[in-house]
Design a protein around this motif. Structure first.
Motif, PDB file in Angstrom:
ATOM      1  N   PRO A   1       0.947  -1.350  -0.098  1.00  0.00           N
ATOM      2  CA  PRO A   1       0.017   0.056  -0.115  1.00  0.00           C
ATOM      3  C   PRO A   1       0.883   1.342  -0.083  1.00  0.00           C
ATOM      4  N   ASN A   2       2.015   1.283   0.706  1.00  0.00           N
ATOM      5  CA  ASN A   2       2.962   2.437   0.434  1.00  0.00           C
ATOM      6  C   ASN A   2       3.506   2.745  -0.838  1.00  0.00           C
TER       7      ASN A   2
ATOM      8  N   SER B   1       1.879   1.534  -3.892  1.00  0.00           N
ATOM      9  CA  SER B   1       0.942   1.138  -5.022  1.00  0.00           C
ATOM     10  C   SER B   1       0.643   2.383  -5.886  1.00  0.00           C
ATOM     11  N   ALA B   2       0.682   3.587  -5.195  1.00  0.00           N
ATOM     12  CA  ALA B   2       0.420   4.871  -5.971  1.00  0.00           C
ATOM     13  C   ALA B   2       1.395   5.144  -7.189  1.00  0.00           C
ATOM     14  N   TRP B   3       2.685   4.330  -7.031  1.00  0.00           N
ATOM     15  CA  TRP B   3       3.596   4.544  -8.229  1.00  0.00           C
ATOM     16  C   TRP B   3       3.000   3.700  -9.440  1.00  0.00           C
ATOM     17  N   HIS B   4       2.114   2.867  -9.159  1.00  0.00           N
ATOM     18  CA  HIS B   4       1.404   2.081 -10.320  1.00  0.00           C
ATOM     19  C   HIS B   4       0.043   2.925 -10.711  1.00  0.00           C
ATOM     20  N   THR B   5      -0.709   3.073  -9.663  1.00  0.00           N
ATOM     21  CA  THR B   5      -2.066   3.633  -9.721  1.00  0.00           C
ATOM     22  C   THR B   5      -2.092   4.906 -10.245  1.00  0.00           C
ATOM     23  N   PHE B   6      -1.051   5.779 -10.008  1.00  0.00           N
ATOM     24  CA  PHE B   6      -0.912   7.175 -10.386  1.00  0.00           C
ATOM     25  C   PHE B   6       0.089   7.237 -11.529  1.00  0.00           C
TER      26      PHE B   6
END
Lengths: 110, 178
Positions: free
Chosen positions: B100-101, B103-108
């Motif tokens: 979760p720390n 995941s934004a590197w992928h989702t965003f």
């Protein structure tokens, strides 16, 4: 210098600019469309290892080039208001960018 | 020191094609900005337009090489689904999504990068065409507005490539393709 006296119509410039905007918008529409529709997402898989990105970009490029070809044929000898054409180009590009921005297209996710 | 085939392709995509594109931008921007009949002699305008044609032509080629190598060579390695029990470090997308720390590197970051990057070759080719089509006339005052429009499109093409390049470097730092 001969180029200083020759006037080139603005139509070809207008066609090049607007079609770039259309290409960008197409990528945006397909990006958000693939989130909205599972069928579209699957149809965009032209190369399985790259997934739907292959279709979004291939169709985006195809629409860009096709629209350029058509608009250039229509406008090649015409004088158009370039300021207005450029504004529309920026609007199309901004919409395209907005539709590829993850927080925007994720808002459409079920 | 050994580089794997994947590392070589990733370096070609980001550090050769992409970085060369970004580096070439400044030269093109300076050339476009100073393309004015009141600043440059007739011979100077011809020389400058010839240089701009080469610069933007090479940039258009580099931008296409960057997005094509990224989409069809590097990205499939990034997004490959891991088999049961696989080491996720070898599957960057799954590795990022599992934490979760990160995941934004992928989702965003990756989700934006993979799409925005394609705006760059479209805009660069438009700029290239306009330089070829209008040529030395672009230096004339009556084409001042068109010259500024070309400059803005050129900056937008750079910005799109810049966002993609920056996120690409940061994603590679978080989850390299091994």
């Amino acid at each position: 210098m001969s180029a200083q006296t020759k006037t080139i119509p603005s139509g070809p410039a207008a066609a090049a600019m607007i079609s770039a905007g259309i290409g960008g918008l197409t990528i945006g529409i397909l990006t958000t469309g693939a989130v909205l529709s599972e069928a579209l997402k699957n149809a965009l898989v032209l190369y399985v290892p790259a997934g739907p990105l292959s279709g979004k970009t291939t169709f985006g490029i195809a629409v860009w080039l096709l629209s350029w070809l058509i608009l250039n044929a229509l406008w090649k000898n015409k004088e158009l208001n370039l300021r207005s054409v450029f504004t529309w180009t920026l609007v199309l590009l901004a919409l395209g960018l907005l539709l590829t921005f993850p927080p925007v297209f994720e808002a459409f996710e079920a | 020191m050994v580089l794997t085939a994947r590392e070589i392709w990733t370096a070609l995509h980001g550090m050769v094609f992409g970085a060369a594109y970004l580096l070439a931008f400044t030269a093109g921007l300076v050339g476009l900005y100073s393309l004015r009949e009141s600043w440059v002699t007739g011979k100077g305008i011809i020389e400058r337009i010839t240089r701009l044609k080469w610069e933007t032509g090479i940039m258009a080629l580099l931008s296409f090489l960057t997005v094509i190598s990224g989409t069809y060579i590097v990205y499939p390695w990034y997004r490959a689904a891991p088999p049961e029990g696989a080491n996720l470090l070898e599957y960057p997308r799954s590795f990022l999504l599992a934490d979760p720390n990160l995941s934004a590197w992928h989702t965003f970051a990756m989700e934006w990068k993979e799409h925005i990057a394609w705006f760059s070759p479209i805009l660069t080719v438009a700029v290239l065409y306009l330089i070829f089509r209008y040529g030395p006339a672009l230096a004339q005052d009556k084409y001042k507005n068109l010259r500024w429009m070309i400059v803005i499109l050129f900056i937008l093409s750079f910005a799109a490539a810049g966002v993609a390049g920056l996120f690409g470097a940061l994603i590679t730092k978080a989850a390299p393709i091994l």
